[in-house]
Design a protein around this motif. Sequence first.
Motif, PDB file in Angstrom:
ATOM      1  N   ILE A  45      73.985  14.230  28.609  1.00 56.62           N
ATOM      2  CA  ILE A  45      72.834  14.123  27.720  1.00 56.62           C
ATOM      3  C   ILE A  45      71.626  14.813  28.341  1.00 56.62           C
ATOM      4  O   ILE A  45      70.859  15.510  27.665  1.00 56.62           O
ATOM      5  CB  ILE A  45      72.528  12.643  27.414  1.00 56.62           C
ATOM      6  CG1 ILE A  45      73.639  12.044  26.545  1.00 56.62           C
ATOM      7  CG2 ILE A  45      71.179  12.497  26.716  1.00 56.62           C
ATOM      8  CD1 ILE A  45      73.530  10.550  26.347  1.00 56.62           C
ATOM      9  N   ALA A  46      71.449  14.629  29.661  1.00 54.03           N
ATOM     10  CA  ALA A  46      70.359  15.317  30.367  1.00 54.03           C
ATOM     11  C   ALA A  46      70.556  16.828  30.323  1.00 54.03           C
ATOM     12  O   ALA A  46      69.600  17.590  30.120  1.00 54.03           O
ATOM     13  CB  ALA A  46      70.281  14.832  31.806  1.00 54.03           C
ATOM     14  N   ALA A  47      71.812  17.277  30.516  1.00 48.83           N
ATOM     15  CA  ALA A  47      72.107  18.705  30.456  1.00 48.83           C
ATOM     16  C   ALA A  47      71.834  19.260  29.061  1.00 48.83           C
ATOM     17  O   ALA A  47      71.329  20.382  28.919  1.00 48.83           O
ATOM     18  CB  ALA A  47      73.557  18.957  30.853  1.00 48.83           C
ATOM     19  N   LEU A  48      72.159  18.482  28.047  1.00 49.21           N
ATOM     20  CA  LEU A  48      71.862  18.902  26.680  1.00 49.21           C
ATOM     21  C   LEU A  48      70.362  19.065  26.479  1.00 49.21           C
ATOM     22  O   LEU A  48      69.900  20.045  25.885  1.00 49.21           O
ATOM     23  CB  LEU A  48      72.415  17.873  25.686  1.00 49.21           C
ATOM     24  CG  LEU A  48      71.997  18.058  24.218  1.00 49.21           C
ATOM     25  CD1 LEU A  48      72.474  19.398  23.677  1.00 49.21           C
ATOM     26  CD2 LEU A  48      72.536  16.905  23.369  1.00 49.21           C
ATOM     27  N   ALA A 104      81.162  13.273  24.733  1.00 46.51           N
ATOM     28  CA  ALA A 104      81.827  14.384  24.057  1.00 46.51           C
ATOM     29  C   ALA A 104      80.855  15.169  23.182  1.00 46.51           C
ATOM     30  O   ALA A 104      80.839  16.410  23.196  1.00 46.51           O
ATOM     31  CB  ALA A 104      82.996  13.860  23.215  1.00 46.51           C
ATOM     32  N   VAL A 105      80.043  14.446  22.409  1.00 47.24           N
ATOM     33  CA  VAL A 105      79.101  15.112  21.512  1.00 47.24           C
ATOM     34  C   VAL A 105      78.041  15.874  22.305  1.00 47.24           C
ATOM     35  O   VAL A 105      77.690  17.014  21.974  1.00 47.24           O
ATOM     36  CB  VAL A 105      78.442  14.082  20.571  1.00 47.24           C
ATOM     37  CG1 VAL A 105      77.328  14.737  19.752  1.00 47.24           C
ATOM     38  CG2 VAL A 105      79.480  13.466  19.640  1.00 47.24           C
ATOM     39  N   ALA A 106      77.522  15.258  23.383  1.00 47.65           N
ATOM     40  CA  ALA A 106      76.509  15.926  24.202  1.00 47.65           C
ATOM     41  C   ALA A 106      77.082  17.172  24.865  1.00 47.65           C
ATOM     42  O   ALA A 106      76.401  18.201  24.967  1.00 47.65           O
ATOM     43  CB  ALA A 106      75.970  14.964  25.264  1.00 47.65           C
ATOM     44  N   SER A 107      78.333  17.107  25.314  1.00 50.56           N
ATOM     45  CA  SER A 107      78.970  18.271  25.941  1.00 50.56           C
ATOM     46  C   SER A 107      79.106  19.414  24.943  1.00 50.56           C
ATOM     47  O   SER A 107      78.780  20.574  25.245  1.00 50.56           O
ATOM     48  CB  SER A 107      80.347  17.892  26.491  1.00 50.56           C
ATOM     49  OG  SER A 107      80.246  16.896  27.479  1.00 50.56           O
ATOM     50  N   ALA A 108      79.588  19.080  23.741  1.00 52.88           N
ATOM     51  CA  ALA A 108      79.761  20.105  22.717  1.00 52.88           C
ATOM     52  C   ALA A 108      78.418  20.692  22.295  1.00 52.88           C
ATOM     53  O   ALA A 108      78.285  21.915  22.126  1.00 52.88           O
ATOM     54  CB  ALA A 108      80.492  19.518  21.511  1.00 52.88           C
ATOM     55  N   ALA A 110      75.710  20.862  24.072  1.00 53.65           N
ATOM     56  CA  ALA A 110      75.194  21.702  25.162  1.00 53.65           C
ATOM     57  C   ALA A 110      75.843  23.082  25.145  1.00 53.65           C
ATOM     58  O   ALA A 110      75.179  24.100  25.381  1.00 53.65           O
ATOM     59  CB  ALA A 110      75.437  21.021  26.508  1.00 53.65           C
ATOM     60  N   ILE A 111      77.140  23.132  24.838  1.00 44.46           N
ATOM     61  CA  ILE A 111      77.831  24.421  24.738  1.00 44.46           C
ATOM     62  C   ILE A 111      77.256  25.247  23.595  1.00 44.46           C
ATOM     63  O   ILE A 111      77.037  26.459  23.721  1.00 44.46           O
ATOM     64  CB  ILE A 111      79.339  24.196  24.542  1.00 44.46           C
ATOM     65  CG1 ILE A 111      79.945  23.582  25.808  1.00 44.46           C
ATOM     66  CG2 ILE A 111      80.044  25.511  24.203  1.00 44.46           C
ATOM     67  CD1 ILE A 111      81.398  23.170  25.654  1.00 44.46           C
ATOM     68  N   LEU A 112      76.981  24.597  22.465  1.00 44.50           N
ATOM     69  CA  LEU A 112      76.381  25.297  21.331  1.00 44.50           C
ATOM     70  C   LEU A 112      75.002  25.841  21.698  1.00 44.50           C
ATOM     71  O   LEU A 112      74.653  26.969  21.345  1.00 44.50           O
ATOM     72  CB  LEU A 112      76.275  24.353  20.126  1.00 44.50           C
ATOM     73  CG  LEU A 112      77.600  23.892  19.507  1.00 44.50           C
ATOM     74  CD1 LEU A 112      77.327  22.919  18.364  1.00 44.50           C
ATOM     75  CD2 LEU A 112      78.405  25.087  19.006  1.00 44.50           C
ATOM     76  N   ALA A 113      74.221  25.021  22.408  1.00 38.11           N
ATOM     77  CA  ALA A 113      72.882  25.467  22.805  1.00 38.11           C
ATOM     78  C   ALA A 113      72.976  26.634  23.777  1.00 38.11           C
ATOM     79  O   ALA A 113      72.202  27.601  23.696  1.00 38.11           O
ATOM     80  CB  ALA A 113      72.111  24.304  23.439  1.00 38.11           C
ATOM     81  N   MET A 114      73.938  26.564  24.711  1.00 39.74           N
ATOM     82  CA  MET A 114      74.102  27.653  25.672  1.00 39.74           C
ATOM     83  C   MET A 114      74.492  28.955  24.993  1.00 39.74           C
ATOM     84  O   MET A 114      74.151  30.038  25.459  1.00 39.74           O
ATOM     85  CB  MET A 114      75.155  27.271  26.728  1.00 39.74           C
ATOM     86  CG  MET A 114      74.645  26.303  27.783  1.00 39.74           C
ATOM     87  SD  MET A 114      75.821  26.102  29.157  1.00 39.74           S
ATOM     88  CE  MET A 114      77.109  25.165  28.366  1.00 39.74           C
ATOM     89  N   SER A 115      75.225  28.848  23.879  1.00 39.31           N
ATOM     90  CA  SER A 115      75.637  30.057  23.174  1.00 39.31           C
ATOM     91  C   SER A 115      74.451  30.789  22.574  1.00 39.31           C
ATOM     92  O   SER A 115      74.549  31.985  22.269  1.00 39.31           O
ATOM     93  CB  SER A 115      76.629  29.699  22.057  1.00 39.31           C
ATOM     94  OG  SER A 115      75.980  28.983  21.002  1.00 39.31           O
TER      95      SER A 115
END
Length: 278
Positions: A45-48, A104-108, A110-115
């Motif tokens: 969540i922090a990474a997100l 799971a939601v925060a990980s996904a 974060a990946i979307l934000a990184m994209s």
Amino acid sequence: MDFTTLSFLAAPFAASLILTGIHAYLGVHVVERGVIFVDLSLAQIAALGGAIAILLPITGGDPHAPSVYWISLAFTFIGAAVFSTIRGQRARIPQEAVIGICYAVASAAAILAMSKATSESEHLKDMLVGNILAVSWPEVAKTAALYGVIGLFHYRFRKTFLTISLNHEAAVEQGLSVRFWDFLFYASFGFVVTSSVAIAGVLLVFCYLIVPSVGAMLYADTVGKRLAIGWTMGTVVSAMGVYLSLVLDLPTGATIVCTFGVVLAVMAAVRPLIVRRS
């Protein structure tokens, strides 16, 4: 090992000792509460929050901007609020299930934000994975000061936090506002996680939180003894991990994680022999 190498490893080792001090204590609460993966969830969540912050104009795309930290921290407070409201004897959904879904939601997300922030992908990777060898003495001092304040806060209200963690029913009978104190616990946890993950990465922080507490539970029943064993284990493993990473030319964080696993396995294997003799 020459003096230059020792001086280079001094700051990472000091950082690992600081991580051991606060996480071994918090790990006692986490294990007793049965929310083993709350650390991973709050870390994601922090990474997100950090990933989203970099996309905002206020940060100028700088992953090291102070506002990135505060936005990440704000996200962990949201997670703290969620986790503190779902605990209860009659909860229809297990707390661990909600924690897993948040992870799971925060990980996904974060990946979307990184994209959408491809130019900063390496910085975001460092935020998620961490690089404890890159820690500086000013970071060590700042982290030590922050964790010292968190430690004093928990020491001041230790009886309340321990009652809620060790005997939830007794806390309710005493009239404690469990949800309020749970929020304070997870919020203080958020301060620690937001700082720790930036230094050491998710996996290493998780090991510092859980493994010393689990290892201590093999040999002790009281909180005091568990803390003593956990702090000792964390210190020894940190020294071994840093040394092995240098000698074998391996990534430091991953080496410490694997060392934690090996030492825990040895402790579990030796325990029957010690119990049998006693």
